[in-house]
Write a protein that holds these residues in place. Structure first.
Motif, PDB file in Angstrom:
ATOM      1  N   ARG A   1       4.576   6.180 -45.245  1.00  0.00           N
ATOM      2  CA  ARG A   1       4.742   4.855 -44.745  1.00  0.00           C
ATOM      3  C   ARG A   1       3.618   4.417 -43.626  1.00  0.00           C
ATOM      4  O   ARG A   1       3.362   5.469 -42.830  1.00  0.00           O
ATOM      5  CB  ARG A   1       6.208   4.689 -43.798  1.00  0.00           C
ATOM      6  CG  ARG A   1       7.288   3.845 -44.127  1.00  0.00           C
ATOM      7  CD  ARG A   1       8.658   4.132 -43.627  1.00  0.00           C
ATOM      8  NE  ARG A   1       8.571   4.610 -42.230  1.00  0.00           N
ATOM      9  CZ  ARG A   1       8.862   3.996 -41.427  1.00  0.00           C
ATOM     10  NH1 ARG A   1       9.192   2.509 -41.565  1.00  0.00           N
ATOM     11  NH2 ARG A   1       8.880   4.301 -40.039  1.00  0.00           N
ATOM     12  N   PRO A   2       3.244   3.126 -43.687  1.00  0.00           N
ATOM     13  CA  PRO A   2       1.898   2.834 -42.747  1.00  0.00           C
ATOM     14  C   PRO A   2       2.733   3.126 -41.253  1.00  0.00           C
ATOM     15  O   PRO A   2       3.818   2.780 -40.973  1.00  0.00           O
ATOM     16  CB  PRO A   2       1.914   1.463 -42.991  1.00  0.00           C
ATOM     17  CG  PRO A   2       2.524   1.033 -44.465  1.00  0.00           C
ATOM     18  CD  PRO A   2       3.470   1.975 -44.506  1.00  0.00           C
ATOM     19  N   GLN A   3       1.721   3.355 -40.539  1.00  0.00           N
ATOM     20  CA  GLN A   3       2.289   3.812 -38.868  1.00  0.00           C
ATOM     21  C   GLN A   3       1.610   2.837 -38.043  1.00  0.00           C
ATOM     22  O   GLN A   3       0.377   2.431 -38.246  1.00  0.00           O
ATOM     23  CB  GLN A   3       1.768   5.243 -38.649  1.00  0.00           C
ATOM     24  CG  GLN A   3       2.439   5.827 -37.518  1.00  0.00           C
ATOM     25  CD  GLN A   3       1.682   7.279 -37.266  1.00  0.00           C
ATOM     26  OE1 GLN A   3       1.066   7.841 -38.058  1.00  0.00           O
ATOM     27  NE2 GLN A   3       1.607   7.617 -35.924  1.00  0.00           N
ATOM     28  N   SER A   4       2.265   2.044 -37.433  1.00  0.00           N
ATOM     29  CA  SER A   4       1.727   0.870 -36.544  1.00  0.00           C
ATOM     30  C   SER A   4       2.402   1.228 -35.161  1.00  0.00           C
ATOM     31  O   SER A   4       3.437   1.575 -34.770  1.00  0.00           O
ATOM     32  CB  SER A   4       2.264  -0.324 -37.047  1.00  0.00           C
ATOM     33  OG  SER A   4       1.713  -1.214 -36.533  1.00  0.00           O
ATOM     34  N   ILE A   5       1.140   1.250 -34.100  1.00  0.00           N
ATOM     35  CA  ILE A   5       1.631   1.207 -32.817  1.00  0.00           C
ATOM     36  C   ILE A   5       1.355   0.058 -32.077  1.00  0.00           C
ATOM     37  O   ILE A   5       0.033  -0.410 -32.218  1.00  0.00           O
ATOM     38  CB  ILE A   5       0.606   2.527 -32.054  1.00  0.00           C
ATOM     39  CG1 ILE A   5       1.223   3.804 -32.879  1.00  0.00           C
ATOM     40  CG2 ILE A   5       1.266   2.726 -30.748  1.00  0.00           C
ATOM     41  CD1 ILE A   5       0.374   5.091 -32.432  1.00  0.00           C
ATOM     42  N   LEU A   6       2.115  -0.623 -31.301  1.00  0.00           N
ATOM     43  CA  LEU A   6       1.933  -1.863 -30.871  1.00  0.00           C
ATOM     44  C   LEU A   6       2.174  -1.918 -29.347  1.00  0.00           C
ATOM     45  O   LEU A   6       3.212  -1.092 -28.959  1.00  0.00           O
ATOM     46  CB  LEU A   6       3.038  -3.104 -31.297  1.00  0.00           C
ATOM     47  CG  LEU A   6       2.692  -3.915 -32.515  1.00  0.00           C
ATOM     48  CD1 LEU A   6       3.882  -4.853 -32.573  1.00  0.00           C
ATOM     49  CD2 LEU A   6       1.481  -4.606 -32.019  1.00  0.00           C
ATOM     50  N   ARG A   7       1.474  -2.652 -28.464  1.00  0.00           N
ATOM     51  CA  ARG A   7       1.458  -2.809 -27.103  1.00  0.00           C
ATOM     52  C   ARG A   7       1.153  -4.173 -26.698  1.00  0.00           C
ATOM     53  O   ARG A   7       0.149  -4.663 -27.204  1.00  0.00           O
ATOM     54  CB  ARG A   7       0.514  -1.778 -26.389  1.00  0.00           C
ATOM     55  CG  ARG A   7       0.989  -1.050 -25.205  1.00  0.00           C
ATOM     56  CD  ARG A   7       0.260   0.338 -24.825  1.00  0.00           C
ATOM     57  NE  ARG A   7      -1.139   0.043 -25.028  1.00  0.00           N
ATOM     58  CZ  ARG A   7      -1.759  -0.413 -23.749  1.00  0.00           C
ATOM     59  NH1 ARG A   7      -1.069  -0.377 -22.538  1.00  0.00           N
ATOM     60  NH2 ARG A   7      -3.087  -0.557 -23.615  1.00  0.00           N
ATOM     61  N   LYS A   8       2.019  -4.577 -25.907  1.00  0.00           N
ATOM     62  CA  LYS A   8       1.488  -6.293 -25.423  1.00  0.00           C
ATOM     63  C   LYS A   8       2.035  -6.144 -23.925  1.00  0.00           C
ATOM     64  O   LYS A   8       2.817  -5.457 -23.285  1.00  0.00           O
ATOM     65  CB  LYS A   8       2.530  -7.162 -26.248  1.00  0.00           C
ATOM     66  CG  LYS A   8       2.166  -7.077 -27.475  1.00  0.00           C
ATOM     67  CD  LYS A   8       3.249  -8.310 -28.425  1.00  0.00           C
ATOM     68  CE  LYS A   8       2.827  -8.239 -29.843  1.00  0.00           C
ATOM     69  NZ  LYS A   8       3.384  -9.363 -30.503  1.00  0.00           N
ATOM     70  N   GLY A   9       1.196  -7.304 -23.055  1.00  0.00           N
ATOM     71  CA  GLY A   9       1.542  -7.305 -21.736  1.00  0.00           C
ATOM     72  C   GLY A   9       0.419  -8.045 -21.139  1.00  0.00           C
ATOM     73  O   GLY A   9      -0.382  -8.943 -21.667  1.00  0.00           O
ATOM     74  N   CYS A  10       0.296  -8.039 -19.898  1.00  0.00           N
ATOM     75  CA  CYS A  10      -0.671  -8.770 -19.014  1.00  0.00           C
ATOM     76  C   CYS A  10      -1.691  -8.132 -18.886  1.00  0.00           C
ATOM     77  O   CYS A  10      -1.630  -6.742 -18.636  1.00  0.00           O
ATOM     78  CB  CYS A  10      -0.020  -8.881 -17.434  1.00  0.00           C
ATOM     79  SG  CYS A  10       1.464  -9.727 -17.389  1.00  0.00           S
ATOM     80  N   SER A  11      -2.812  -8.359 -19.117  1.00  0.00           N
ATOM     81  CA  SER A  11      -3.992  -7.803 -19.115  1.00  0.00           C
ATOM     82  C   SER A  11      -4.360  -7.333 -17.573  1.00  0.00           C
ATOM     83  O   SER A  11      -4.278  -8.211 -16.749  1.00  0.00           O
ATOM     84  CB  SER A  11      -5.286  -8.524 -19.700  1.00  0.00           C
ATOM     85  OG  SER A  11      -5.617  -9.789 -18.952  1.00  0.00           O
ATOM     86  N   SER A  12      -4.939  -6.279 -17.543  1.00  0.00           N
ATOM     87  CA  SER A  12      -5.071  -5.678 -15.978  1.00  0.00           C
ATOM     88  C   SER A  12      -6.134  -6.406 -15.344  1.00  0.00           C
ATOM     89  O   SER A  12      -5.978  -7.318 -14.379  1.00  0.00           O
ATOM     90  CB  SER A  12      -5.372  -4.172 -16.086  1.00  0.00           C
ATOM     91  OG  SER A  12      -6.370  -3.774 -16.892  1.00  0.00           O
ATOM     92  N   SER A  13      -7.518  -6.337 -15.776  1.00  0.00           N
ATOM     93  CA  SER A  13      -8.593  -7.072 -15.028  1.00  0.00           C
ATOM     94  C   SER A  13      -9.121  -7.902 -16.035  1.00  0.00           C
ATOM     95  O   SER A  13      -8.598  -8.911 -16.428  1.00  0.00           O
ATOM     96  CB  SER A  13      -9.392  -6.079 -14.338  1.00  0.00           C
ATOM     97  OG  SER A  13      -9.707  -5.074 -15.391  1.00  0.00           O
ATOM     98  N   LYS A  14     -10.320  -7.642 -16.372  1.00  0.00           N
ATOM     99  CA  LYS A  14     -11.030  -8.484 -17.164  1.00  0.00           C
ATOM    100  C   LYS A  14     -10.708  -7.854 -18.829  1.00  0.00           C
ATOM    101  O   LYS A  14     -10.638  -6.881 -18.967  1.00  0.00           O
ATOM    102  CB  LYS A  14     -12.408  -8.330 -17.321  1.00  0.00           C
ATOM    103  CG  LYS A  14     -13.472  -9.389 -17.861  1.00  0.00           C
ATOM    104  CD  LYS A  14     -14.974  -8.866 -17.920  1.00  0.00           C
ATOM    105  CE  LYS A  14     -15.848  -9.592 -18.655  1.00  0.00           C
ATOM    106  NZ  LYS A  14     -15.389  -8.769 -20.069  1.00  0.00           N
ATOM    107  N   CYS A  15     -10.303  -9.211 -19.650  1.00  0.00           N
ATOM    108  CA  CYS A  15      -9.650  -8.559 -20.862  1.00  0.00           C
ATOM    109  C   CYS A  15     -10.805  -8.373 -21.788  1.00  0.00           C
ATOM    110  O   CYS A  15     -11.530  -9.243 -21.857  1.00  0.00           O
ATOM    111  CB  CYS A  15      -8.689  -9.462 -21.360  1.00  0.00           C
ATOM    112  SG  CYS A  15      -7.689  -8.941 -22.699  1.00  0.00           S
ATOM    113  N   ASP A  16     -10.870  -7.474 -22.449  1.00  0.00           N
ATOM    114  CA  ASP A  16     -12.112  -6.914 -23.497  1.00  0.00           C
ATOM    115  C   ASP A  16     -11.636  -6.968 -24.914  1.00  0.00           C
ATOM    116  O   ASP A  16     -11.099  -5.870 -25.302  1.00  0.00           O
ATOM    117  CB  ASP A  16     -12.484  -5.635 -22.878  1.00  0.00           C
ATOM    118  CG  ASP A  16     -13.866  -5.400 -23.095  1.00  0.00           C
ATOM    119  OD1 ASP A  16     -14.627  -6.557 -23.878  1.00  0.00           O
ATOM    120  OD2 ASP A  16     -14.755  -4.227 -23.116  1.00  0.00           O
TER     121      ASP A  16
END
Ligand SMILES: *[C@@H]1O[C@H](CO)[C@@H](O)[C@H](O)[C@H]1NC(C)=O
Length: 219
Positions: free
Chosen positions: A65-80
Motif C-alpha cells: 500500500r502506498p505510504q503517505s506522510i502529511l503535515r500542515k500548519g503555520c510556517s515557522s519563519s521563512k517558508c522554503d
C-alpha cells in the motif's frame, strides 16, 4: 480658503490611507494537522507575517500500500518550498513536496508530490535498493520524466539496519543531508556524473564499508 480646504482633503486622504493599510494586514487561518488527522478540519490562526505550509512524503513499494506522510500548519519563519522525486531500484519510488502559501486555509487542499511523466528521458542509471545494509546489486534503470540525475543514498534507521540504494532522481534530490524521509529513517544523498555531486558521501560510505569489512575479518 482653497489652501486650507486642500489641506483638509489631503489630511482626509492620509487618515483614510492609514486606516486602509492597517486593516489590510489581516490574520488568517491555516489547516493544521499531522498524518491521519489531516482528514479532520483542524485549523489554527497564524501570525500574520507567517504563511501556511503543507508537507507530503510519499513512499511507494510495488506490491504494498502506498505510504503517505502529511503535515500542515503555520510556517515557522521563512517558508522554503521544495519538491523532489526518486525511483530507487525497480520497486521503490519516493516523492517529497513542501509548499508555502499565504491566504485563508490555502494549505487545505491535497497536492500531488510526484508529477511523474512515464516518458523515458534517455538517461539510464544503475538502480537497486537494500534495507539490510550498505550494498546492493544494481541493474540498469531507464529514467523517466524529470528524473534526470543518477542518485545514491544511504539512510540510517533508528534501531535497525541501514538502508542503501541508487536510481533516478530529480536534481532537487541531490545533496540532501540528514533529511527525515519517514519517521525513523534519515537519508544522505548525492548525485553522480553531474559535477554537482559531492564526493564526501562516497568516502563516508567506503570508510564505513571498510570498517564493516575489517570487523568481519577480525571477528
Ligand atoms: C504512489 O502511488 C500513488 C497511487 O498509485 C500515485 O498517485 C503516486 O503518484 C505515487 N507516488 C510516487 C512518489 O510514486
Amino acid at each position: 480658503m482653497s489652501l486650507s480646504s486642500s489641506l483638509k482633503s489631503l489630511l482626509t486622504v492620509c487618515v483614510l490611507a492609514a486606516f486602509v493599510s492597517s486593516t489590510v494586514v489581516e490574520s488568517y487561518k491555516c489547516a493544521q494537522c499531522e498524518l491521519e488527522e489531516c482528514n479532520n478540519d483542524n485549523k489554527k490562526t497564524c501570525d500574520p507575517s507567517h504563511g501556511c505550509f503543507s508537507e507530503k512524503k510519499e513512499l511507494n513499494t510495488t506490491g504494498q500500500r502506498p505510504q503517505s506522510i502529511l503535515r500542515k500548519g503555520c510556517s515557522s519563519s521563512k517558508c522554503d518550498p521544495k519538491a523532489f522525486s526518486a525511483t530507487l531500484g525497480d520497486k521503490h519510488t519516493f516523492g517529497y513536496g513542501y509548499q508555502c502559501c499565504q491566504a485563508e486555509e490555502c494549505n487545505k487542499a491535497d497536492f500531488q508530490v510526484a508529477r511523474k511523466s512515464s516518458a523515458p528521458n534517455g538517461i539510464t542509471c544503475p538502480a537497486c535498493y537494500n534495507d539490510q545494509g550498505f550494498t546492493c546489486q544494481p541493474t540498469d534503470l531507464a529514467c523517466k520524466g524529470e528524473e534526470k540525475k543518477c542518485l545514491e543514498f544511504v539512510g540510517t534507521v533508528k534501531g535497525a539496519q541501514p538502508v542503501f540504494g541508487m536510481g533516478c532522481a530529480t536534481e532537487t534530490a541531490c545533496n540532501l543531508r540528514n533529511m527525515e524521509v519517514t519517521n525513523d529513517v534519515r537519508i544522505h544523498t548525492y548525485c553522480v556524473g553531474s559535477g554537482s555531486g559531492s564526493p564526501q558521501l562516497t568516502s563516508i560510505i567506503s570508510s564505513i564499508l571498510t570498517a564493516l569489512f575489517l570487523l568481519k575479518v577480525l571477528l
